[in-house]
Design a protein around this motif. Structure first.
Motif, short mmCIF file in Angstrom:
data_model
loop_
_atom_site.label_atom_id
_atom_site.label_comp_id
_atom_site.label_asym_id
_atom_site.label_seq_id
_atom_site.Cartn_x
_atom_site.Cartn_y
_atom_site.Cartn_z
N SER A 183 0.83 -1.21 0.00
CA SER A 183 0.00 0.00 0.00
C SER A 183 0.87 1.26 0.00
O SER A 183 0.53 2.26 -0.64
N SER A 208 -7.13 -0.42 8.70
CA SER A 208 -6.82 1.01 8.57
C SER A 208 -5.36 1.23 8.22
O SER A 208 -5.00 2.28 7.67
N GLN A 262 -4.84 2.17 4.52
CA GLN A 262 -5.03 3.56 4.14
C GLN A 262 -3.91 4.44 4.67
O GLN A 262 -3.43 5.33 3.97
N SER A 314 -7.18 9.06 8.54
CA SER A 314 -6.87 7.63 8.54
C SER A 314 -6.50 7.14 9.93
O SER A 314 -6.88 6.03 10.34
N PRO A 360 -10.81 4.01 3.81
CA PRO A 360 -10.27 2.74 4.31
C PRO A 360 -11.28 1.60 4.41
O PRO A 360 -10.88 0.44 4.32
#
Length: 489
Positions: free
Chosen positions: A60, A180, A183, A338, A402
């Motif tokens: 990510s 989470s 994100q 986030s 998220p």
């Protein structure tokens, strides 16, 4: 406890013979006493699975980094490669990775099911390393586009792989918190890309360093995944029962293995190894969950979030704020939201965050509409524009950003999880592409007031959709969620 055992036994009696033999093998080979079934009332330590999740979310980070890596250096890249002033070529450098991402996402489910979650991460990292190296060393526009396309294929595989992995290796009690991380890692990747790009106008050829830097976390991801746990759910689907037990022990602790294995056995109907046909994802008993997942991603992209990101620099510039400061404001708002989502995900739940997030985004868009009103004075309009934009990014990061990538692997049955994620991510990329392609054109044709009003309407439609269709998954095992959404026949 006797009631729990009775429920497990009644479910066991309804299983086909192959499933009963699997459960018998689990119970015969397990070294744990019957009292270990009581662990369902306690939560496994989050620190056992934590390092595995952190390594997975490097994909990510890379996703966010490559989304932002060409923002600041684009002018320097166009000058060095000889296409300065060619807006079509500049647009291709930015968007070619989206085409690669669509291709990668289409195949991501089959890759994750075919070679496992860990190797899917490695296959995500490989084209990112090759593509970034190609972009860093190229002397032509064609070489840059090839590099960006290769990076995009890795970007397409990564989101599905990390969503599956985090969902399947996390204890139910912290699955939302871990979700989470996806994100947050994306936000950090974007911010690092913007930070790395700051010297690009002062140092000749610095844009090449920006691409080289990304090969470091990509290489680390590929190597570190060799030492991380494989998804016990994937191992179980492959018939590797002992390996699944061993990985559960690494992730949850020895006292929780037996209960986790019995939970897996409850919903194993003997068809997990069968090939999943695309037709199964579009009608019949699986249609509902795929419809929910695809619609959530569609609403996420149609809410206007990418339009806000694309248009933020010019809005801040009109307010007299330099682009680097504007990017920092957007980055801080995104990261702050986030982090708040991480703290609230396993307390308030996914559905509550989604509802309030989309509602807050609708209000933020209405603030933007007010800013575009001709009756609002110049300074007030600028304050409303900047404030509305930051509020929109913050509320997006609280839930709409998220939650979908966490919620969808939770609601998809094990048998279709990887391939259904691939379909939903493809919807995400297609709509993302068209929003980016058409936003400025629509802004010219419709005007800011009407366009932002449309975005606000989409956000309110999302509130209604979530209210009617999304179930709460907080604290529930994946098996409990599957039973709730897909009752056994």
């Amino acid at each position: 406890m006797l009631e729990r055992e009775g429920r497990a036994f009644s479910m066991y009696k309804r299983m086909p013979s192959r499933d009963r033999s699997d459960v018998m093998d689990v119970e015969e080979n397990s070294a744990f006493s019957q009292d270990s079934m009581d662990v369902e009332t306690t939560n496994p330590s989050m620190w056992l699975s934590f390092p595995h999740v952190v390594v997975g979310t490097l994909s990510s980070f890379l996703f966010g980094y490559h989304l932002g890596v060409v923002n600041e250096p684009l002018e320097s890249i166009s000058l060095d490669l000889g296409f300065s002033g060619n807006t079509l070529a500049e647009g291709l450098v930015v968007s070619t990775c989206l085409g690669g991402a669509l291709i990668g996402s289409l195949f991501s489910g089959w890759i994750a099911d075919g070679v496992g979650r860990r190797r899917a991460f490695q296959l995500c990292a490989l084209p990112m390393i090759i593509g970034a190296s190609t972009s860093a060393t190229t002397k032509t526009l064609a070489g840059m586009l090839i590099g960006r396309f290769l990076v995009g294929t890795g970007m397409g595989i990564g989101p599905s792989a990390v969503a599956l992995y985090v969902t399947e290796v996390s204890p139910a009690s912290v699955r939302g918190t871990y979700g989470s991380f996806i994100q947050i890692a994306t936000c950090l990747g974007l911010m690092v890309a913007l930070f790395i790009g700051i010297p690009v106008k002062e140092i000749a050829g610095w844009w090449r360093i920006c691409f080289w830097v990304s090969t470091i976390p990509a290489g680390f991801l590929a190597v570190a995944m060799m030492f991380c746990a494989e998804s016990p759910h994937w191992l179980y689907k492959q018939g590797r029962i002992a390996d699944a037990e061993a990985e559960f022990e690494r992730l949850l602790g020895g006292s929780h293995v037996k209960y986790a294995m019995v939970e897996l056995a409850k919903l194993d109907r003997g068809d997990d190894a069968d090939t999943v046909k695309l037709s199964e994802l579009f009608y019949g008993r699986h249609f509902r969950v795929v419809y929910i997942g695809s619609t959530l991603f569609a609403l996420q992209q149609l809410s206007g979030i990418n339009a806000v990101f694309y248009f933020s620099s010019s809005v801040f510039k009109s307010a007299g704020v330099p682009s680097d400061v504007a990017n920092a404001f957007i980055g801080v708002a995104n990261l702050s939201g986030s982090i708040i989502a991480m703290l609230l995900m396993d307390k308030l739940g996914r559905k509550m965050l989604l509802l309030w997030s989309f509602f807050g985004m609708a209000i933020s868009m209405l603030v933007q509409v007010a800013a575009a009103n001709t009756f609002v004075s110049g300074s007030a309009s600028l304050y409303l524009s900047v404030g509305g934009m930051l509020m929109f990014v913050l509320t997006f990061a609280l839930g709409a950003g998220p939650v979908p990538s966490l919620l969808l692997p939770e609601i998809f049955p094990s048998r279709i999880r990887a391939k259904a994620m691939a379909i939903c991510m493809s919807v995400h990329w297609v709509i993302n592409f068209f929003v980016g392609l058409l936003f400025l054109r629509l802004l010219e044709q419709l005007g800011a007031q009407l366009l932002y009003s449309m975005f606000a309407s989409v956000c309110m439609m999302a509130v209604v959709f979530v209210k009617k269709n999304v179930i709460e998954t907080k604290g529930k095992s994946l098996q409990e969620i599957e039973v709730a959404l897909l009752p056994q026949e």
